[in-house]
Design an enzyme around this catalytic site. Structure first.
Site, mmCIF file in Angstrom:
data_model
loop_
_atom_site.group_PDB
_atom_site.id
_atom_site.type_symbol
_atom_site.label_atom_id
_atom_site.label_comp_id
_atom_site.label_asym_id
_atom_site.label_seq_id
_atom_site.Cartn_x
_atom_site.Cartn_y
_atom_site.Cartn_z
ATOM 1 N N LYS A 197 30.224 -8.749 0.298
ATOM 2 C CA LYS A 197 30.356 -9.309 1.633
ATOM 3 C C LYS A 197 31.654 -8.794 2.271
ATOM 4 O O LYS A 197 32.710 -8.824 1.666
ATOM 5 C CB LYS A 197 30.371 -10.840 1.558
ATOM 6 N N GLU A 222 19.845 -29.685 1.830
ATOM 7 C CA GLU A 222 20.070 -30.848 2.678
ATOM 8 C C GLU A 222 19.260 -32.067 2.229
ATOM 9 O O GLU A 222 19.743 -33.207 2.297
ATOM 10 C CB GLU A 222 19.716 -30.511 4.134
ATOM 11 N N ARG A 263 16.506 -30.892 8.546
ATOM 12 C CA ARG A 263 15.816 -30.493 7.324
ATOM 13 C C ARG A 263 15.727 -31.641 6.323
ATOM 14 O O ARG A 263 14.974 -31.557 5.354
ATOM 15 C CB ARG A 263 16.544 -29.301 6.689
#
Length: 627
Positions: free
Chosen positions: A277, A364, A392
């Site tokens: 990344k 979640e 969610r």
């Protein structure tokens, strides 16, 4: 860049591809320094994206990005480089895949962990229609921890559909990844010898003439033993996938070799690709906590972020630090976040109370039910979650928290319009889907001083679930009380008195309501402005006073109108027989709101002082006619 579509990649050699990679990285670093955006994830997928578009034929072959913030290189290769100066700006290029932008965007992913289910649907459609194309979901290792992704893996492996799942493993999603599956991936990263040893064993067995019967069975057992000896927990192969990797995601030779093998393999393949990344830009490459996941403007030479000076603390900081302050005296308080410890500013809480802070990853639903479980044991769980991600976990909030009337404190971050992330991230639906739940208390403060008192109110509340909404961005810099107070549940306050009409509003829309009321005052119209800080329960005594006085009412909310606060006021008027009440509403219309600055979006949907003035004036003749 003058790229029109990915077809030009077919004729490039490795040296030219590496030069293109450098050009794209330089382009991203320069462009995003001005617009902001998700720089870290995209610098990490340059070679992978180029390799995918060279090996496959988009859009016939379906490349699906999960999460969609890693699709910038894909956008460049599909002809949108010239629009990057408008990235995430009003009416400009979207920061996520967008079907209306390009035929190459075959799936829109603002939330994570959806790509595998979508890919399964596309693969089934392909087979039913007897078509021939590849389906290639590219899923991040953080997104893979989402429960929906695991459900899809299980089904794909069972059905044995032809599919190439590319696992982009950069060891981070937004914050560092957590969970047992992340640890499995860590072991796989170090298990490169497995593929080599398996191939060697296959080669040797093929050299033995007429291998059959018991010898063949024995050989398979030897291969299985080798697999478990060299790789701890071959998770994906047990699910029915052919596992390839780990592969260096920045090595074109390795990528092409493994993609070619994957294309020839029947059934589902999982190609495990290791990427870095932020690769190619030192500040992003060495980021360990997620600051370079998504940024605003920055200085290229130093990596310093360009931020306004002397700004008040963010709302997220205000809420989390107030929770931390109270937690020093109450050991029952536990903080939970689904992969957003940095965004929700919980680093301080985690540092001071490491045994009472839980980052559950992109999960979640689990976060909400875990909070409910804590509440059954008389703990005080604080669930810090963005409005757009709370969607969610709706069933868990309904079934596990509200239905059981459990004392969970939900901090709904980024409530209201959020701007540049656009329609998948606008936090405008939570009022409509929370206020209909029995037992739920829902509130939003007018400023950060009231905000700290609401945090205290929530943590002192014992009668069931309670939710505090707060916006993205910074507070107003108001004076802060030193002693925390409790606000009576369901109480409103009058901010400005008036005798001709009433504005009922809360949170971020209070300043515009006060500005409009002051303008109207100069025009001879006296408007009362009420801080309706409790959206549920409402201040029914005040509502009765307003409707008995036959005052026209305008409700204002930075949230959807359908099922929202204004709807609640209409319901109250109907239920109590105020058939002749004059009520109008301002809020978010019945459509998804795209990206742009919050100011631009508010103007687009008519949430402005100018429009408030017009609305109040339109109500006045009705009042006068009734009088």
């Amino acid at each position: 860049m003058s790229i029109k579509d990915p077809s030009f990649l077919k004729g490039l050699n490795k040296e030219q591809l590496e030069e293109l990679s450098s050009d794209i990285r330089r382009f991203l670093i320069e462009t995003l320094s001005k617009t902001g955006g998700h720089i870290g994830p995209n610098l990490g997928v340059v070679e992978l994206t180029i390799a995918l578009h060279k090996c496959f034929d988009s859009p016939k072959d379906k490349i699906i990005w999960d999460v969609g913030h890693q699709s910038y290189v894909h956008k460049i290769l599909t002809g949108r480089a010239g629009q990057f100066d408008t990235l995430r700006q009003y009416q400009g290029l979207c920061g996520f895949p967008k079907m209306s932008e390009s035929e190459h965007d075959v799936w829109e992913t603002g939330h994570s962990s959806t790509s595998l289910s979508a890919a399964m649907g596309m693969a089934i459609a392909r087979d039913v229609k007897k078509e021939s194309n590849y389906v290639i979901p590219v899923i991040g290792d953080g997104a893979l921890t989402g429960g929906m992704a695991l459900e899809a893996l299980n089904h794909i492996g069972h059905e044995q559909k032809d599919m190439i799942v590319v696992l982009n493993d950069n060891e981070m999603s937004i914050a560092p990844n957590v969970g047992a599956l992340h640890n499995v991936l860590g072991r796989l990263r170090t298990a490169g010898k497995y593929k080599w040893a398996k191939e060697e064993l296959d080669y040797l067995l093929k050299k033995i003439p007429a291998v059959g019967g018991k010898l063949a069975a024995t050989a398979e057992k030897v291969k299985d033993s080798l697999k478990y000896m060299l790789v701890s927990g071959i998770f994906f192969e047990e699910l029915g996938f052919t596992y390839l990797g780990p592969v260096d995601g920045h090595d074109y030779d390795a990528l092409f070799e493994n993609l070619a093998y994957a294309k020839k393999t029947k059934g589902p393949v999982l190609l495990h690709v290791i990427t870095k990344k932020g690769k190619g830009y030192s500040p992003a490459e060495h980021d360990k906590i997620g600051n370079w996941h998504g940024t605003g403007q920055y200085k290229i030479d130093t990596g310093d972020f360009i931020k306004p000076v002397n700004t008040p603390p963010s709302w997220s900081t205000l809420v989390s630090e107030t929770v931390r302050k109270i937690a020093k005296k109450d050991e029952r308080i536990v903080a939970i976040t689904p992969a957003m410890p940095v965004g929700s500013k919980l680093e301080g809480f985690a540092s001071e109370f490491p045994d009472r802070m839980f980052d559950v990853g992109i999960a979640e639903q689990h976060a909400a039910t875990m909070a409910a479980g804590l509440a059954t044991q008389k703990m005080k769980p604080f669930l810090a979650i963005y409005s757009t991600f709370l969607q969610r976990a709706y069933d868990q909030v309904l079934h596990d928290i509200s239905r059981q009337n459990l004392n969970v404190f939900i901090g709904v971050d980024r409530a209201g319009l959020v701007g540049a992330d656009g329609e998948t991230h606008q936090g405008v639906f939570d009022i409509a889907f929370l206020r209909n739940l029995p037992n739920m208390v829902l509130m939003m403060p007018k400023d950060e001083n009231e905000g700290q008192h609401m945090v205290n109110t929530a943590l002192k509340y014992d009668d069931g679930p309670i939710t505090l909404r707060f916006p993205r961005g910074n507070g107003y810099g108001v004076p802060m009380d030193q002693e925390l107070k409790q606000i009576p549940i369901g109480s409103w306050e009058v901010l400005k008195t008036g005798k001709d009409a009433v504005i009922l509003t809360f949170g971020t829309t209070i300043p515009m309501a006060l500005e409009a009321a002051n303008r109207l005052e100069k025009q001879g119209i006296s408007v009362q402005v009420v801080n309706a800080r409790f959206i549920k329960p409402m201040d029914e005594a005040m509502l009765h006073d307003i409707f008995r006085a036959h005052l026209p009412v305008l409700t204002i909310e930075e949230a959807v109108l359908q099922g929202g606060f204004g709807s609640a006021v209409l319901e109250f008027a109907h239920d109590h027989g105020y058939q002749h009440a004059f009520i109008d509403r301002l809020g978010v219309p019945d459509r998804f709101i795209e990206h742009g600055s919050v100011k631009e979006l508010l103007k687009e949907i008519g949430l402005t002082p100018d429009n408030i003035v017009v609305k109040i004036k339109s109500l006045m003749p009705k009042k006068q006619k009734r009088a």
